[in-house]
Enzyme design. Structure first.
Site, PDB file in Angstrom:
ATOM      1  N   SER A 160      41.125  82.280  -6.937  1.00  0.00           N
ATOM      2  CA  SER A 160      41.547  81.030  -6.914  1.00  0.00           C
ATOM      3  C   SER A 160      40.836  80.205  -5.979  1.00  0.00           C
ATOM      4  CB  SER A 160      43.270  81.359  -6.721  1.00  0.00           C
ATOM      5  OG  SER A 160      43.810  79.882  -6.675  1.00  0.00           O
ATOM      6  N   SER A 161      41.675  79.552  -4.946  1.00  0.00           N
ATOM      7  CA  SER A 161      41.223  78.676  -3.948  1.00  0.00           C
ATOM      8  C   SER A 161      42.218  78.180  -3.129  1.00  0.00           C
ATOM      9  CB  SER A 161      40.217  77.531  -4.735  1.00  0.00           C
ATOM     10  OG  SER A 161      40.074  76.686  -3.471  1.00  0.00           O
ATOM     11  N   TYR A 173      40.973  70.276 -10.204  1.00  0.00           N
ATOM     12  CA  TYR A 173      40.856  71.519  -9.739  1.00  0.00           C
ATOM     13  C   TYR A 173      41.763  72.234  -9.116  1.00  0.00           C
ATOM     14  CZ  TYR A 173      38.000  74.984  -6.771  1.00  0.00           C
ATOM     15  OH  TYR A 173      37.739  76.043  -6.247  1.00  0.00           O
ATOM     16  N   LYS A 177      43.333  75.914 -10.149  1.00  0.00           N
ATOM     17  CA  LYS A 177      43.427  77.002  -9.105  1.00  0.00           C
ATOM     18  C   LYS A 177      44.838  77.673  -8.945  1.00  0.00           C
ATOM     19  CE  LYS A 177      39.303  78.170  -8.312  1.00  0.00           C
ATOM     20  NZ  LYS A 177      38.747  79.224  -9.077  1.00  0.00           N
TER      21      LYS A 177
HETATM   22  N1  LIG Z   1      32.912  77.655  -2.488  1.00  0.00           N
HETATM   23  C1  LIG Z   1      33.896  77.518  -1.828  1.00  0.00           C
HETATM   24  O1  LIG Z   1      33.920  76.766  -0.767  1.00  0.00           O
HETATM   25  C2  LIG Z   1      35.117  77.839  -2.654  1.00  0.00           C
HETATM   26  C3  LIG Z   1      36.383  77.828  -2.169  1.00  0.00           C
HETATM   27  C4  LIG Z   1      37.437  78.338  -2.448  1.00  0.00           C
HETATM   28  C5  LIG Z   1      37.311  79.040  -3.899  1.00  0.00           C
HETATM   29  N2  LIG Z   1      36.217  79.126  -4.324  1.00  0.00           N
HETATM   30  C6  LIG Z   1      36.340  79.755  -5.827  1.00  0.00           C
HETATM   31  O2  LIG Z   1      35.353  80.687  -5.442  1.00  0.00           O
HETATM   32  C7  LIG Z   1      34.828  81.040  -6.855  1.00  0.00           C
HETATM   33  C8  LIG Z   1      33.235  81.107  -6.473  1.00  0.00           C
HETATM   34  O3  LIG Z   1      32.981  79.934  -6.177  1.00  0.00           O
HETATM   35  P1  LIG Z   1      31.350  79.885  -5.315  1.00  0.00           P
HETATM   36  O4  LIG Z   1      31.410  78.386  -4.639  1.00  0.00           O
HETATM   37  O5  LIG Z   1      31.057  81.206  -4.478  1.00  0.00           O
HETATM   38  O6  LIG Z   1      30.489  79.861  -6.858  1.00  0.00           O
HETATM   39  P2  LIG Z   1      29.117  79.116  -6.875  1.00  0.00           P
HETATM   40  O7  LIG Z   1      28.116  79.110  -5.716  1.00  0.00           O
HETATM   41  O8  LIG Z   1      29.456  78.148  -7.639  1.00  0.00           O
HETATM   42  O9  LIG Z   1      28.437  80.183  -8.197  1.00  0.00           O
HETATM   43  C9  LIG Z   1      29.040  80.337  -9.280  1.00  0.00           C
HETATM   44  C10 LIG Z   1      28.617  81.609  -9.980  1.00  0.00           C
HETATM   45  O10 LIG Z   1      29.230  81.441 -11.276  1.00  0.00           O
HETATM   46  C11 LIG Z   1      28.059  81.176 -12.199  1.00  0.00           C
HETATM   47  N3  LIG Z   1      28.772  80.221 -13.330  1.00  0.00           N
HETATM   48  C12 LIG Z   1      28.935  79.022 -13.079  1.00  0.00           C
HETATM   49  N4  LIG Z   1      29.504  78.135 -14.149  1.00  0.00           N
HETATM   50  C13 LIG Z   1      29.471  79.475 -15.152  1.00  0.00           C
HETATM   51  C14 LIG Z   1      29.865  79.676 -16.500  1.00  0.00           C
HETATM   52  N5  LIG Z   1      30.167  78.446 -17.221  1.00  0.00           N
HETATM   53  N6  LIG Z   1      29.537  80.719 -17.168  1.00  0.00           N
HETATM   54  C15 LIG Z   1      29.004  81.639 -16.552  1.00  0.00           C
HETATM   55  N7  LIG Z   1      28.715  81.785 -15.325  1.00  0.00           N
HETATM   56  C16 LIG Z   1      28.998  80.660 -14.513  1.00  0.00           C
HETATM   57  C17 LIG Z   1      26.854  80.668 -11.560  1.00  0.00           C
HETATM   58  O11 LIG Z   1      25.503  81.368 -12.221  1.00  0.00           O
HETATM   59  P3  LIG Z   1      25.160  80.138 -13.180  1.00  0.00           P
HETATM   60  O12 LIG Z   1      25.098  78.816 -12.493  1.00  0.00           O
HETATM   61  O13 LIG Z   1      23.778  80.613 -13.478  1.00  0.00           O
HETATM   62  O14 LIG Z   1      25.926  80.128 -14.463  1.00  0.00           O
HETATM   63  C18 LIG Z   1      27.075  81.576 -10.196  1.00  0.00           C
HETATM   64  O15 LIG Z   1      26.743  82.883 -10.392  1.00  0.00           O
HETATM   65  C19 LIG Z   1      35.207  79.943  -7.790  1.00  0.00           C
HETATM   66  O16 LIG Z   1      36.115  80.381  -8.849  1.00  0.00           O
HETATM   67  C20 LIG Z   1      35.683  78.771  -6.761  1.00  0.00           C
HETATM   68  O17 LIG Z   1      36.654  77.868  -7.448  1.00  0.00           O
HETATM   69  C21 LIG Z   1      34.998  78.652  -3.904  1.00  0.00           C
END
Ligand SMILES: NC(=O)c1ccc[n+]([C@@H]2O[C@H](COP(=O)([O-])OP(=O)(O)OC[C@H]3O[C@@H](n4cnc5c(N)ncnc54)[C@H](OP(=O)(O)O)[C@@H]3O)[C@@H](O)[C@H]2O)c1
Length: 277
Positions: A160-161, A173, A177
């Site tokens: 989640s987040s 979002y 989440k």
């Molecule tokens: N970044 C933050 O600060 C943050 C904070 C709190 C929570 N989160 C949560 O943590 C999780 C990971 O976030 P992140 O920022 O680390 O991820 P990210 O950098 O956006 O990477 C996302 C990954 O998921 C794949 N992906 C995206 N859409 C897809 C789809 N429709 N089908 C299959 N693969 C898909 C991407 O590869 P492709 O693009 O090649 O598909 C990549 O491998 C998410 O659930 C996000 O909501 C993130």
């Protein structure tokens, strides 16, 4: 003698801490992680693989999967797919379970947001944001349950987040989440009798190379410093590696007593956005 029940169920062998050499509680696990080519998913895949876990992951971009596989090694199972496309995720789970001879855990990591603020985002943006977060997590667990049950139990982690429990825009979002946290808690009760544990992990703002907070740090250093000073009591964003360790723990036998929980990994972050409250 201190015994832990493996996988949180009564159905499998117990693990004795006396003389046991399974340092991480991850020995012989078979785990799927969605979205493993970047960010948090990549760190989970790398950590689990380094601990000898059989890992499968998926993403939409072939190049990302190839690059990951080249550095992790041939044991990694990869599949190019869109988690929101009907049937693709389910096929990935079936094929991985067949290849691995079963499954012990899944991590619904893929997520994200589509559309802008409340008055810009339309119904399609809301539906797409729901599908990639809640929809995909639900379908992943549904496809995995027969395999987890057949293994005598297992562990599900839903990413989640901070936006799922500390309000902040965009609403499509934070609503999705927030629903993931409730999804994990509800499924924990429903699947508990099968020895399946379900937990939600909520990262704070993570520095992912090339993504939002990293771009802000490089392009608007003063605004980023204000964000850190106002909202991050720990003085820095949490690293994806730190979150990955918590996920690995929840997948391991050492967390057999934890199910239905929501674990923030945000180092006491205040608001999820630089705008504060
Ligand atoms: N970044 C933050 O600060 C943050 C904070 C709190 C929570 N989160 C949560 O943590 C999780 C990971 O976030 P992140 O920022 O680390 O991820 P990210 O950098 O956006 O990477 C996302 C990954 O998921 C794949 N992906 C995206 N859409 C897809 C789809 N429709 N089908 C299959 N693969 C898909 C991407 O590869 P492709 O693009 O090649 O598909 C990549 O491998 C998410 O659930 C996000 O909501 C993130």
């Amino acid at each position: 003698m201190f015994d832990l029940v493996r996988n949180g169920s009564g159905g499998r062998a117990t693990v004795s801490l006396d003389g046991d050499t399974d340092r991480t509680g991850l020995r012989d696990k078979r785990v799927l992680v969605t979205g493993g080519t970047r960010g948090l998913g990549e760190q989970i895949v790398r950590l689990l693989s380094a601990e000898g876990v059989r890992v499968g992951t998926c993403a939409r971009t072939a190049r990302g999967l190839e690059t990951l596989a080249a550095s992790v090694g041939p044991a990694l199972f990869t599949r190019r797919l869109d988690v929101t496309a009907p049937g693709e995720l389910e096929g990935f789970v079936e094929d991985a379970a067949e290849l691995f001879g079963g499954l012990d855990g899944v991590v619904a990591c893929t997520g994200g947001s589509r559309g802008g603020g409340f008055e810009e985002a339309d119904a399609e943006d809301w539906a797409a944001t729901w599908a990639v977060n809640v929809g995909h997590a639900t379908r992943l667990v549904r496809a995995a349950v027969p395999h987890l049950r057949a293994a005598g139990g297992g562990s599900v982690v839903v990413i989640s987040s901070i936006s799922g429990w500390k309000p902040g825009p965009p609403a499509q979002y934070s609503v999705a989440k927030s629903a993931q946290i409730q999804l994990a808690a509800s499924l924990a009760r429903e699947l508990g009798p099968d020895g399946i544990r379900v937990n939600a992990v909520s990262p704070g703002s993570m520095l992912i190379p090339g993504r939002r907070w990293d771009r802000m740090r490089r392009e608007e250093p003063e605004a980023f410093a204000r964000f850190v000073a106002a909202e991050l009591p720990g003085g820095a964003p949490v690293a994806p590696q730190e979150v990955a360790r918590v996920v690995a723990f929840l997948l391991s036998d050492w967390s057999s007593g934890i199910s239905g929980a929501h674990l923030p990994v945000d180092r006491a972050q205040n608001a999820p956005s630089p705008d504060g409250y």
